[in-house]
Design a protein around this motif. Structure first.
Motif, short mmCIF file in Angstrom:
data_model
loop_
_atom_site.label_atom_id
_atom_site.label_comp_id
_atom_site.label_asym_id
_atom_site.label_seq_id
_atom_site.Cartn_x
_atom_site.Cartn_y
_atom_site.Cartn_z
N LEU A 124 0.82 -1.21 0.00
CA LEU A 124 0.00 0.00 0.00
C LEU A 124 0.85 1.26 0.00
O LEU A 124 0.53 2.24 -0.65
CB LEU A 124 -0.94 0.01 1.20
CG LEU A 124 -1.92 1.17 1.20
CD1 LEU A 124 -2.84 1.03 0.00
CD2 LEU A 124 -2.72 1.21 2.46
N LYS B 171 -5.51 3.17 3.57
CA LYS B 171 -5.16 2.11 4.51
C LYS B 171 -5.82 2.34 5.86
O LYS B 171 -6.36 1.40 6.47
CB LYS B 171 -3.64 2.03 4.67
CG LYS B 171 -3.19 0.85 5.53
CD LYS B 171 -1.67 0.77 5.58
CE LYS B 171 -1.22 -0.43 6.41
NZ LYS B 171 0.27 -0.53 6.45
N LEU C 30 -9.21 -4.87 1.93
CA LEU C 30 -8.22 -4.17 1.12
C LEU C 30 -7.19 -5.19 0.64
O LEU C 30 -6.46 -5.77 1.43
CB LEU C 30 -7.52 -3.07 1.92
CG LEU C 30 -6.45 -2.28 1.17
CD1 LEU C 30 -7.06 -1.53 0.00
CD2 LEU C 30 -5.74 -1.30 2.11
N THR C 31 -7.18 -5.45 -0.66
CA THR C 31 -6.30 -6.47 -1.22
C THR C 31 -5.46 -5.89 -2.35
O THR C 31 -5.79 -4.86 -2.93
CB THR C 31 -7.10 -7.67 -1.76
OG1 THR C 31 -8.01 -7.21 -2.78
CG2 THR C 31 -7.90 -8.32 -0.65
N TYR C 32 -4.37 -6.59 -2.66
CA TYR C 32 -3.47 -6.16 -3.73
C TYR C 32 -3.26 -7.31 -4.70
O TYR C 32 -3.00 -8.45 -4.29
CB TYR C 32 -2.13 -5.72 -3.16
CG TYR C 32 -1.12 -5.33 -4.21
CD1 TYR C 32 -1.23 -4.13 -4.91
CD2 TYR C 32 -0.07 -6.19 -4.53
CE1 TYR C 32 -0.32 -3.78 -5.89
CE2 TYR C 32 0.85 -5.84 -5.51
CZ TYR C 32 0.72 -4.64 -6.18
OH TYR C 32 1.62 -4.30 -7.15
N GLN D 52 -3.03 -3.70 -8.95
CA GLN D 52 -4.15 -2.90 -8.48
C GLN D 52 -4.54 -3.27 -7.05
O GLN D 52 -4.36 -4.40 -6.60
CB GLN D 52 -5.37 -3.11 -9.38
CG GLN D 52 -5.17 -2.63 -10.81
CD GLN D 52 -6.37 -2.90 -11.68
OE1 GLN D 52 -7.16 -3.81 -11.41
NE2 GLN D 52 -6.53 -2.12 -12.74
N TYR D 53 -5.09 -2.29 -6.35
CA TYR D 53 -5.64 -2.49 -5.02
C TYR D 53 -7.16 -2.52 -5.12
O TYR D 53 -7.75 -1.81 -5.93
CB TYR D 53 -5.24 -1.35 -4.08
CG TYR D 53 -3.75 -1.16 -3.97
CD1 TYR D 53 -3.02 -1.86 -3.03
CD2 TYR D 53 -3.09 -0.27 -4.81
CE1 TYR D 53 -1.64 -1.68 -2.92
CE2 TYR D 53 -1.73 -0.09 -4.72
CZ TYR D 53 -1.01 -0.79 -3.78
OH TYR D 53 0.35 -0.63 -3.68
N THR D 54 -7.79 -3.33 -4.30
CA THR D 54 -9.26 -3.40 -4.27
C THR D 54 -9.73 -3.09 -2.86
O THR D 54 -9.35 -3.76 -1.90
CB THR D 54 -9.76 -4.79 -4.68
OG1 THR D 54 -9.32 -5.08 -6.01
CG2 THR D 54 -11.28 -4.84 -4.65
N LEU D 55 -10.58 -2.07 -2.74
CA LEU D 55 -11.12 -1.64 -1.47
C LEU D 55 -12.61 -1.94 -1.43
O LEU D 55 -13.36 -1.50 -2.30
CB LEU D 55 -10.89 -0.14 -1.26
CG LEU D 55 -11.47 0.49 0.01
CD1 LEU D 55 -10.75 -0.04 1.25
CD2 LEU D 55 -11.39 2.02 -0.07
N THR E 159 -11.44 0.11 -7.18
CA THR E 159 -10.17 -0.43 -7.63
C THR E 159 -9.22 0.74 -7.84
O THR E 159 -9.57 1.72 -8.50
CB THR E 159 -10.32 -1.22 -8.94
OG1 THR E 159 -11.26 -2.27 -8.73
CG2 THR E 159 -9.00 -1.81 -9.36
N SER F 169 -5.32 2.29 -8.75
CA SER F 169 -4.03 2.10 -9.41
C SER F 169 -3.20 3.36 -9.21
O SER F 169 -3.55 4.43 -9.72
CB SER F 169 -4.23 1.85 -10.91
OG SER F 169 -4.96 0.66 -11.12
#
Length: 371
Positions: A24, A77, A87-89, A95-98, A106, A108
């Motif tokens: 993050l 975060k 919250l994943t990557y 890309q991060y997914t919230l 999503t 970037s």
């Protein structure tokens, strides 16, 4: 209604992890590569920011937010931790997914920007990367992530909390496909609740998804004939974004992307605005009926913005939104968008213009009163 347009989310989707980060927090190298103009803009932006405190359900968020460019930017975060949001990557896409569907964001990160899509549909509104941390605008959280927020200027505090439960629940389904030589991921929304128009709305949205898949299959056959003997790759990807789900109105944006080879694919974006009682689509004229001259005011603003941006394919190419423009409703107003290549080149993405109901309607007018 005109519904086809181009967007930038596929640029984000195809970005490699090389320009993003493995966590993050962004390392200093992720912030390099800016031009002198960008550095100057970033410095100017930094001077214009103002730190504000942030709370979630009355408790300190654990990190400060900041104000800039008329919006409040919330640290991703800290928000995820305080609100219990996923919250994943993804190392493959970078890309991060919230959050979770249909309230997924999503993210970037690139240099000092954070490109955002809401449940897979790209937004023009961007987040920021500052001091190694990603921030998302409060307006995006309120419109698309199921979060309510308000800023108390006197105390310098932004208060965040879960949005009130919507009357209509939304889940998603995926269409199955047996197409060969193609990657197919077509998702569409399904509504449930007591509103009388739900069945009709569900039928419309499923038909939309199925029509896209059917058309994609037919197009593949044409391309296979033209490219006989060549190893080709095809892709169909459909997403949706819920932008409004209250006051008797359900607004959803569908985005259908198809790739048949070449430099890039094409995206069809559709704005649906439904009356939950009847299942019928609501027009912009219905929502703005208290102002019979609304079109002139909108045309004037959009023309001025196009001129300011200098992005038109033809000088003075834009004249009017017409009687049936592409639009979707969101908190406090609506967004009008245009087609791919309708007025601007591919690189311009989706020309989108935000309006508030308050700026176009007499004081105290409820745009949803007739629903």
């Amino acid at each position: 209604m005109k519904r086809a347009t181009l967007t930038l989310p596929k640029m984000t989707k195809m970005m490699t992890a090389a320009v993003l980060t493995a966590g993050l927090l962004l390392p200093a190298t992720a912030m390099l590569g800016t031009t002198g103009v960008q550095v100057a803009a970033a410095a100017s932006s930094a001077q214009a920011t103002k730190t504000v405190k942030a709370t979630w359900n009355g408790k300190a968020l654990g990190a400060n937010a900041f104000q800039a460019a008329g919006d409040t930017y919330v640290p991703v975060k800290a928000l995820a931790k305080a609100a219990g949001l996923s919250l994943t990557y993804d190392k493959t896409s970078g890309q991060y997914t919230l959050g979770t569907s249909p309230n997924t964001l999503t993210l970037s990160a690139y240099q000092n920007q954070v490109w955002i899509s809401a449940n897979g549909v790209g937004l023009q509104t961007e987040g920021r990367a500052k001091a190694g941390t990603m921030y998302v605008p409060l307006s995006v959280l309120s419109d698309f992530a199921g979060i309510d927020g308000s800023l108390n200027a006197a105390s310098g505090t932004v208060t965040l909390k879960p949005a009130a439960a919507a009357g209509i629940k939304v889940t998603e389904k995926t269409l199955k496909s047996n197409l060969k030589n193609a990657v197919v991921d077509i998702r569409y929304p399904v509504l449930s609740g007591s509103a009388k128009g739900i069945d009709k709305i569900n039928a419309t949205l499923k038909k939309h998804a199925q029509s896209f898949l059917n058309g994609f299959g037919k197009d593949i056959k044409k391309y296979e004939e033209w490219n006989e003997g060549r190893d080709m790759h095809y892709e169909a990807d459909a997403n949706f974004m819920i932008s409004y789900n209250r006051d008797g109105l359900f607004s959803v944006v569908t985005q259908d992307y198809a790739f048949y080879g070449g430099a890039h694919g094409g995206t069809l974006q559709t704005g649906y605005n439904f009356d939950l009682k009847t299942g019928k689509e609501v027009t912009l004229s219905q929502l703005l009926k208290a102002n019979p001259n609304y079109r002139g005011a909108i045309d004037k603003k959009i023309a001025a913005e196009f001129k300011k941006q200098g992005s038109l394919l033809e000088t003075d190419g834009f004249k009017t939104i017409g009687s049936d423009p592409n639009f979707y409703v969101k908190n406090g107003g609506f967004t009008i968008f245009f087609q791919q290549y309708e007025y601007t080149p591919y690189a311009a993405g989706i020309p989108s213009f935000d309006f508030t109901f308050a700026s176009l309607l007499p004081k105290g007018t409820n745009p949803f009163a007739g629903l």
